[in-house]
Design a protein around this motif. Structure first.
Motif, short mmCIF file in Angstrom:
data_model
loop_
_atom_site.label_atom_id
_atom_site.label_comp_id
_atom_site.label_asym_id
_atom_site.label_seq_id
_atom_site.Cartn_x
_atom_site.Cartn_y
_atom_site.Cartn_z
N ALA A 36 0.82 -1.21 0.00
CA ALA A 36 0.00 0.00 0.00
C ALA A 36 0.86 1.27 0.00
O ALA A 36 0.34 2.36 -0.16
N ARG A 37 2.16 1.11 0.21
CA ARG A 37 3.07 2.24 0.06
C ARG A 37 3.95 2.05 -1.18
O ARG A 37 4.94 2.73 -1.38
N GLU A 38 3.53 1.12 -2.01
CA GLU A 38 4.27 0.79 -3.23
C GLU A 38 5.74 0.53 -2.97
O GLU A 38 6.62 0.95 -3.74
N VAL A 39 6.01 -0.18 -1.86
CA VAL A 39 7.36 -0.67 -1.61
C VAL A 39 7.45 -2.01 -2.32
O VAL A 39 6.69 -2.92 -2.02
N ASP A 40 8.33 -2.12 -3.30
CA ASP A 40 8.41 -3.35 -4.08
C ASP A 40 9.43 -4.31 -3.49
O ASP A 40 10.45 -3.89 -2.94
N ALA A 54 -8.28 -0.10 7.22
CA ALA A 54 -6.85 -0.15 7.60
C ALA A 54 -6.63 0.85 8.75
O ALA A 54 -7.32 0.80 9.75
N ASN A 55 -5.69 1.79 8.57
CA ASN A 55 -5.41 2.73 9.66
C ASN A 55 -6.27 3.98 9.63
O ASN A 55 -6.11 4.86 10.45
N PHE A 56 -7.19 4.06 8.65
CA PHE A 56 -8.06 5.23 8.58
C PHE A 56 -9.30 4.97 9.43
O PHE A 56 -10.05 4.04 9.18
N ILE A 57 -9.51 5.80 10.43
CA ILE A 57 -10.63 5.60 11.34
C ILE A 57 -11.60 6.77 11.23
O ILE A 57 -11.18 7.94 11.21
N VAL A 58 -12.90 6.45 11.13
CA VAL A 58 -13.92 7.49 11.05
C VAL A 58 -14.21 7.98 12.46
O VAL A 58 -14.77 7.26 13.26
N LYS A 59 -13.81 9.22 12.75
CA LYS A 59 -13.98 9.72 14.12
C LYS A 59 -15.11 10.75 14.23
O LYS A 59 -15.53 11.11 15.31
N LYS A 60 -15.54 11.25 13.08
CA LYS A 60 -16.65 12.21 13.10
C LYS A 60 -17.46 11.95 11.83
O LYS A 60 -16.98 11.27 10.91
N PRO A 61 -18.68 12.49 11.78
CA PRO A 61 -19.50 12.22 10.61
C PRO A 61 -18.75 12.54 9.32
O PRO A 61 -18.03 13.52 9.24
#
Lengths: 360, 363
Positions: A296-300, B66-73
């Protein structure tokens, strides 16, 4: 196991170090094939021991290659031409040459495409069932023998083989004046990779290892930064932080010269977005690594297998002084039964033994 | 549930801009969406077509991706096209009435990655529908003009919206260097596997084999032009046998494999099936840690190429659609209106998978 010999065949019977069983090497006669028109006969002068040679000694196998019958060991070598085949033009007896071990088929698509290191019919010194070169003499294709300039010793010629792994990796990873390099592992392969990276122009090189002695060798060989790391996979995030700090810049290319889950995990995490991780070391087959966040960071992830078309460049690097491999040769032995056994024990012991070299 | 917003009537009334807001797990509500003022380089677009992506569904179901979290509308949605309603003072390339497809991500254009052209990897990326950035499932949005691409007359607004998922396939084919020499294996015949199939064909791949666990999706892939389809299992023990089947069906060596799923099994299959010197593209981002036979692949100099979204793909996607080299219309399997019931049904349909490939809003 083992082959007997006829001791009065010629003035001098060709002898070699045979792997005859688990942990068992014996110096015994090695009958050479007849010289083909494109072959040369080489008197071996310098042969280095590789990790794979040790692996075969200890386990009779290396990955999918299994030693099923006695095999001559050794493949990192250089020597003096004794005889040339009828069609050989570029070499004459007396020439000092370094040998590229692998004979590919030259017919398949991979060979025709120049990627001959991947040839499925490859016959490689000391990869079963092909005999190696820890012998008085071997017969080899002339176009896999590269003449050494006067200022390059035969030991340095033998070092072209491990150095080739580093050179090939740097090519595949496009190392250049803009690529900051991280090397995982300061063993023989990590060290030649570091030397190659510097020769390719890498501005900054950080090397990591678990062993202090190897790290100090790396520092003496010109590493910009050395970091001691653990074998504990929980330490990865902290080590990644330390690495990035030591690099003072982003890691563009990382060479994993160890090949374990921990080292690959560190490599994938430490390398910047859009960068490359070269897996050079062959630890375990199945690996559990954070491949997805890296993707996902395009590290190959770049695969490395041996080398191709590297001898001329290695010889030039050594000739011009851009690379000095001599400090890597830490132990020397002669070619006798006792010394062959000692040499392999020393190499297998690791630690302060980097490259163990036979002088024949 | 996170902070509720004021309830208002569902459909847009008068001039209030309305959008589909994600308020909590499986909770979306159409509510007002106040647009930022129009900057000199921005345009205001009336959204006409918007597709639902797997990541939208993931946000909907779990409030994270993944690491993206919905914290507000947050307003959902990012695969869209519409009609220009207003242009900023410095905008020369577009005018009111133009039909455009939108590229969702606004990068910083200052960092070394952006300046190197790899702006999809920009750490400051503001991507529509990825928290905390609002998406575009709305009546109108404001967006930079240089991320709006004019559609030719023969490309519909729905096809314009399809440029976004298609871009993933196009970017992957570029990174993997697909061409007339590269035989391709695609793992997964969902929306991403299918756009990758279409892109690979457009890039000239001579032979394409696609695998999936689902018969319906495989038959769709066959209709879309796959040379061969193979049904596979979810059992990792079957990898060895499936690799043999796949290789037999490809006949020639597999040069590039696209894993559009991203599980241990699919990556293991890809790594084992690909020929020496080939590439495996990891597109599907299902799991964080993968356990795979990496070493036996790398000793055959197989490279693992990572794919994250896309860069500089809209012009090519539009060209491929306009010339008919790619036909994305069969991928649109379900259509819904922009109403409270519409959005709820649409998300349930998309989340259900199966024969729902691309669920599209018409607004």
């Amino acid at each position: 196991m083992g082959k007997g010999g006829n001791s009065h065949e010629e003035e001098e019977e060709n002898m070699a170090a045979w792997l005859v069983g688990l942990n068992t090497l014996k110096i015994q006669p090695f009958k050479l094939p007849p010289l083909g028109p494109h072959d040369v006969r080489v008197r071996m002068k310098a042969v280095g021991i590789c990790g794979s040679d040790v692996h075969y000694l200890k386990t009779l196998r290396c990955a999918d290659f299994v030693v099923k019958e006695p095999m001559v060991i050794g493949h990192e070598c250089a020597g003096i031409i004794e005889e040339v085949g009828s069609e050989v033009k570029h070499l004459v007896p007396g020439d000092r040459v370094a040998l590229e071990p692998g004979i590919s088929c030259w017919r398949c698509d991979l060979c025709k495409d120049g990627r001959y290191n991947l040839c499925p019919e490859m016959k490689f010194f000391a990869t079963p069932p092909v005999h190696g070169s820890l012998a008085h003499q071997v017969v080899h294709p002339a176009d896999l023998c590269f003449k050494l300039p006067d200022n390059v010793s035969l030991e340095e010629g033998a070092m072209c083989e491990p150095l080739s792994v580093g050179v090939h990796a740097c090519r595949r990873a496009n190392v250049g004046p803009e690529t900051n390099v991280l090397v995982m592992g300061a063993g023989p392969i990590g060290l030649v990779t570091m030397l190659a990276a510097r020769a390719f122009g890498a501005p900054r090189i950080v090397i990591v290892d678990v062993d202090d002695n190897r790290l100090s060798v790396a520092k003496n060989l010109g590493a910009d930064g050395i970091i001691k790391v653990s074998t504990n996979i929980q330490d990865v995030p902290e080590e990644v932080e330390r690495i990035c700090k030591e690099m003072e810049a982003r890691v563009d290319v990382c060479f994993d010269c160890a090949g374990f889950n921990k080292t690959m995990t560190t490599a994938l995490s430490a390398t910047r977005a859009g960068g490359k991780v070269c897996l050079v070391g062959m630890g375990h087959n199945e690996m559990t690594v954070p491949l997805t966040p890296a993707a996902a960071r395009e590290v190959d992830v770049i695969g490395i297998f041996r080398y191709r078309n590297t001898w001329p460049l290695c010889i030039e690097f050594i000739r011009s002084g851009k690379i000095d491999v001599k400090p890597l040769i830490t132990h020397r032995f002669g070619f006798s039964q006792k010394e062959v056994e000692e040499a392999f024990e020393t190499s297998a012991g690791g630690g302060s033994a980097i490259k163990v070299m036979f002088n024949l | 549930m996170i902070s509720e917003m004021e309830e208002v009537s569902e459909i847009t009334v008068g001039e209030t801009n309305m959008a589909a807001w994600l308020l909590g797990i499986q909770t979306i509500k159409i509510q007002p969406y106040h647009l930022p003022p129009l900057g000199p380089h921005d345009v205001k677009i009336c959204i006409k077509a918007l597709g639902i992506c797997g990541s939208d569904v993931h946000h909907f179901k779990t409030m994270r991706c993944a690491n993206f979290i919905v914290k507000k509308p947050m307003v959902l949605g990012h695969e869209c096209a519409g009609i220009i309603e207003e242009v900023g003072s410095q905008v020369k390339s577009l005018q009111v009435g133009d039909r455009v497809a939108l590229e969702p991500g606004i990068s910083c254009q200052r960092c070394s990655l952006c300046r190197d052209g790899r702006y999809n990897l920009c750490r400051e990326m503001k991507f529509s529908g990825s928290p905390p950035n609002n998406g575009s499932l709305a009546n109108k949005v404001v967006h930079p003009a240089n991320l709006c691409f004019k559609l030719p007359d023969n490309v519909s607004l729905e096809e314009g919206a399809m440029c976004e998922p298609l871009s993933v396939g196009v970017h992957a084919c570029r990174r993997a260097k697909i061409g007339p020499d590269t035989n391709v294996l695609i793992i997964g015949a969902g929306p991403i596997g299918l756009v990758t199939l279409l892109a690979a064909r457009a890039f000239g791949a001579p032979r394409i084999v696609i695998v999936d666990v689902d018969d319906y999706r495989l038959s769709m892939a066959k209709e879309l032009g796959a040379d061969e389809i193979v049904i596979v299992s979810t059992n990792i023990k079957d990898v060895g046998e499936e690799v043999v089947k796949i290789q037999n069906v490809m006949v020639s060596r597999i040069d590039v494999s696209f894993d559009c799923v991203g599980f241990n099994k699919t990556m293991s299959t890809a790594l084992s099936a690909t020929g020496a010197g080939g590439k495996v593209c990891l597109i599907g981002l299902a799991r964080t840690e993968l356990t795979v036979p990496l070493t036996s692949a790398t000793v055959r100099e197989i490279d693992v190429v990572g794919i994250f979204r896309y860069r500089n793909t809209w012009p090519l996607c539009i060209e491929l659609l306009s010339t008919g080299k790619i036909d994305v219309k069969p991928l649109i399997t379900h259509r819904f209106q922009f109403s409270q019931k519409g959005i709820e049904d649409a998300f349930q349909t998309s989340a259900g998978g199966g024969n729902a490939i691309k669920v599209m809003f018409n607004m």
